[in-house]
Design a protein around this motif. Structure first.
Motif, PDB file in Angstrom:
ATOM      1  N   LEU A 380       0.848  -1.198   0.000  1.00 36.16           N
ATOM      2  CA  LEU A 380       0.000   0.000   0.000  1.00 36.16           C
ATOM      3  C   LEU A 380       0.883   1.247   0.000  1.00 36.16           C
ATOM      4  CD1 LEU A 380      -2.844   1.279   0.290  1.00 36.16           C
ATOM      5  CD2 LEU A 380      -2.517   1.154   2.772  1.00 36.16           C
ATOM      6  N   LEU A 381       0.707   2.078  -1.025  1.00 36.63           N
ATOM      7  CA  LEU A 381       1.400   3.365  -1.110  1.00 36.63           C
ATOM      8  C   LEU A 381       0.371   4.378  -1.601  1.00 36.63           C
ATOM      9  CD1 LEU A 381       4.231   4.673  -0.780  1.00 36.63           C
ATOM     10  CD2 LEU A 381       4.514   4.382  -3.253  1.00 36.63           C
ATOM     11  N   PRO A 382      -0.402   4.976  -0.678  1.00 38.40           N
ATOM     12  CA  PRO A 382      -1.536   5.823  -1.068  1.00 38.40           C
ATOM     13  C   PRO A 382      -1.116   7.035  -1.902  1.00 38.40           C
ATOM     14  CG  PRO A 382      -1.624   5.278   1.270  1.00 38.40           C
ATOM     15  CD  PRO A 382      -0.277   4.860   0.778  1.00 38.40           C
ATOM     16  N   GLN A 383      -1.994   7.421  -2.819  1.00 44.57           N
ATOM     17  CA  GLN A 383      -1.773   8.636  -3.587  1.00 44.57           C
ATOM     18  C   GLN A 383      -1.867   9.845  -2.656  1.00 44.57           C
ATOM     19  OE1 GLN A 383      -0.898   8.824  -6.755  1.00 44.57           O
ATOM     20  NE2 GLN A 383      -1.040   6.611  -7.117  1.00 44.57           N
ATOM     21  N   THR A 384      -1.139  10.904  -2.989  1.00 45.41           N
ATOM     22  CA  THR A 384      -1.098  12.078  -2.110  1.00 45.41           C
ATOM     23  C   THR A 384      -2.466  12.747  -1.984  1.00 45.41           C
ATOM     24  OG1 THR A 384      -0.398  13.421  -4.008  1.00 45.41           O
ATOM     25  CG2 THR A 384       1.329  12.521  -2.593  1.00 45.41           C
ATOM     26  N   SER A 385      -3.346  12.509  -2.956  1.00 45.25           N
ATOM     27  CA  SER A 385      -4.677  13.114  -2.880  1.00 45.25           C
ATOM     28  C   SER A 385      -5.482  12.587  -1.702  1.00 45.25           C
ATOM     29  CB  SER A 385      -5.445  12.873  -4.183  1.00 45.25           C
ATOM     30  OG  SER A 385      -5.571  11.472  -4.432  1.00 45.25           O
ATOM     31  N   THR A 386      -5.070  11.454  -1.158  1.00 45.84           N
ATOM     32  CA  THR A 386      -5.789  10.855  -0.025  1.00 45.84           C
ATOM     33  C   THR A 386      -5.099  11.132   1.308  1.00 45.84           C
ATOM     34  OG1 THR A 386      -4.605   8.735  -0.135  1.00 45.84           O
ATOM     35  CG2 THR A 386      -6.553   8.988  -1.548  1.00 45.84           C
TER      36      THR A 386
END
Length: 574
Positions: A380-386
């Motif tokens: 898991l490497l979330p997008q910065t928008s989240t």
């Protein structure tokens, strides 16, 4: 009899004879093919028999999986005269229940598989009991000579009649490659359905062998070290990976608890998983060197600059983040050495979210490594928008993302080899089959000077910081501890942790990267410095011996080594 009745009788006989002749012509001429096929169906049976499955062996020549010659027993129930007596005699030979055998042999099906993977001596005894009704068909049994060694990686097989089918691990991934091509046999009955013989119609091909990059003896030492740690710390699970930093070859990959591949059903299904590849967990402070690398590459840290870590923590968006490092003012190198939470959060705060996330992506997180193995975890490497206001600090501490131990091993291998991110290799190419199903790509992700500086930081962790128990007598080692809270049911608590150690040896020119992850050690002692670091040391010492790595330092006498071990203490931090 009057004339009229006589004519009726004669006409009837003529019509009957005509019908018989017409039907005979119809059967023998017009429907010859149909009836011939039905006759052959009663007299003949075509059997498809797979050849022996290919062998799986390690780089040092140990056989992990192979096939041995056996036979399958098939019974023609139409030719079996006394099924009750036959079942009573055969049951003890095959270790089966008499009632079950009798029920199967008394059904409507003509050809019944009585048993598979039977030893030849036992099969001959069965034939002697009903020679006209029993057919012996070549068969093979899959065995695992090393038992549970590397079982989650090797996997196991299942059966579909005579076909052996890979169900998990490399047995599943390379199923078609290992299986080969089947042979065809013709089972023939004589005219009175008594005598049975077997003829080969088409020759098959044995499966190709699979050679791994693993070293069986190093794999065994890894598993022994993990097993000891599971017992000592009452942990739920543990993983270890050993990688050649120059080639990307995986020399050992251990996952415990494990299982017996000859009887996988006796273990929990979760133990079938190869955790270092298929599971992703929070990495904790093992990611701090990557944050430092991103900051140094972006020139957001001035040479010699010191960061305030005096308050045993730092406030982030109204939340207090604890720090277990001794209070002080630390350089970026010292922040990694002492695993100072406050310092690394300050550094991360100088990077934009996009640049920070890109740094993690560059080191291979958030995407599959490309290893040849089924169901590899992406992590898991979330997008910065989240991201939330806490996310930058969370990333700096190895939270809000998950990585697999194999991903971590390849990231540390990149530090050890001068900045090249490699694709891991588990399988050696085979010239006979022409397979090229191995990884081997590489990508430059940082310059050699930066990689060398990170190496020096990591050596300082073992020499002066939280990784003192990762030291190996006679060798300079480098690495990083990481104690992360583990998410359970989507939330974190103080009961579930992962103790990591990711390191390299020998310094200054590492040959191998080793990653250890211990899940849910006892809450009485869950710190990476005391749980995972000693496992690294044990595996590294074994690897040095088995790989013939020359010492880089004088080896102290045994008495001095014992005294050093008793004096070595330290607490890891999140």
């Amino acid at each position: 009899m009057n004339r009229r009745r006589l004519l009726v009788v004669v006409a009837g006989l003529v019509l009957g004879a005509t019908g018989v002749v017409a039907r005979s012509i119809q059967i023998s001429v017009f429907e010859h093919g149909l009836w011939a096929k039905r006759a052959l169906g009663q007299q003949q049976q075509i059997l498809e028999v797979p050849g022996p499955r290919g062998t799986i062996r390690t780089a040092d020549g140990y056989v992990l999986a192979t096939s041995i010659d056996r036979v399958a027993i098939q019974v023609d129930t139409w030719s079996l005269e006394y099924p009750e007596m036959f079942s009573a005699a055969v049951a003890p030979l095959l270790g089966r229940k008499e009632n079950d055998l009798e029920r199967r042999l008394s059904g409507e099906q003509r050809w019944v598989w009585l048993a598979q993977r039977v030893q030849h001596e036992v099969a001959e005894q069965v034939v002697a009991l009903a020679p006209h009704a029993v057919v012996l068909v070549p068969d093979f049994a899959r065995i695992y000579p090393q038992g549970s060694l590397a079982a989650p990686m090797v996997g196991f097989v299942g059966r579909e009649e005579l076909h052996t089918v890979g169900r998990a691990g490399l047995e599943h991934y390379f199923d078609a490659y290992l299986a080969g091509e089947p042979e065809q046999y013709l089972a023939v009955n004589d005219a009175i359905q008594r005598k049975v013989q077997l003829q080969r119609l088409q020759r098959g091909r044995a499966g190709y062998d699979l050679q791994l990059t693993l070293l069986a003896r190093l794999q065994a030492r890894c598993e022994a070290a993990l097993a000891k740690t599971l017992r000592a710390h009452d942990a739920r699970a543990a993983s270890a990976v050993v990688v050649d930093v120059r080639s990307g070859r995986v020399l050992a990959i251990a996952s415990l608890p494990s299982f017996d591949p000859s009887n996988p059903g006796a273990a929990k299904t979760e133990n079938w998983r190869l955790r270092p590849v298929q599971d992703a967990i929070e990495p904790g402070s093992t990611v701090k060197p990557f944050v430092a690398a991103a900051a140094l590459a972006a020139n957001v840290v001035r040479p010699g600059e010191r960061f305030d870590c005096l308050d045993r923590g730092i406030s982030v968006s109204g939340h207090w983040v604890r720090d277990h490092a001794d209070p002080g003012r630390y350089t970026v190198d010292e922040i990694v050495v002492h695993s100072a939470n406050a310092g690394i959060i300050e550094i991360a705060d100088r990077l934009t979210p996009e640049r920070l996330r890109h740094a993690f992506e560059t080191f291979g997180f958030g995407r599959r490594t490309g290893v040849i193995f089924p169901a590899e975890a992406r992590g898991l490497l979330p997008q910065t928008s989240t991201w939330s206001k806490m996310s930058r600090a969370g990333f700096a501490l190895g939270q809000e993302l998950t990585v697999s131990p194999l991903q971590m091993a390849m990231a540390y291998a990149a530090i050890g080899n001068g900045g090249w991110l490699l694709e891991p290799q588990l399988v050696v190419p085979d010239s006979e089959s022409g397979t090229t199903a191995v990884s081997g790509g590489r990508t430059r992700i940082m310059d050699e000077a930066l990689a060398r500086r990170l190496l020096n930081m990591l050596e300082g962790v073992v020499r002066d910081g939280t990784g003192s128990l990762a030291g190996v007598p006679g060798y300079r080692t480098a690495g990083k501890t990481g104690t992360a809270q583990r998410s359970v049911g989507g939330s974190f608590d103080d009961q579930h942790h992962v103790a990591w150690f990711a390191g390299l040896m020998p310094m200054p020119n590492p040959r191998i990267a080793i990653v250890v992850a211990v899940e849910d050690p006892d809450v009485a002692d869950f710190w990476a410095s005391t749980v995972a670091a000693p496992v690294f040391a044990e595996i590294a010492e074994a690897a040095a011996c088995l790989l013939d790595i020359a010492p880089t330092e004088p080896i102290p006498p045994p008495a001095q080594r014992i005294a050093q071990g008793e004096a070595a203490t330290g607490e890891g931090n999140a």
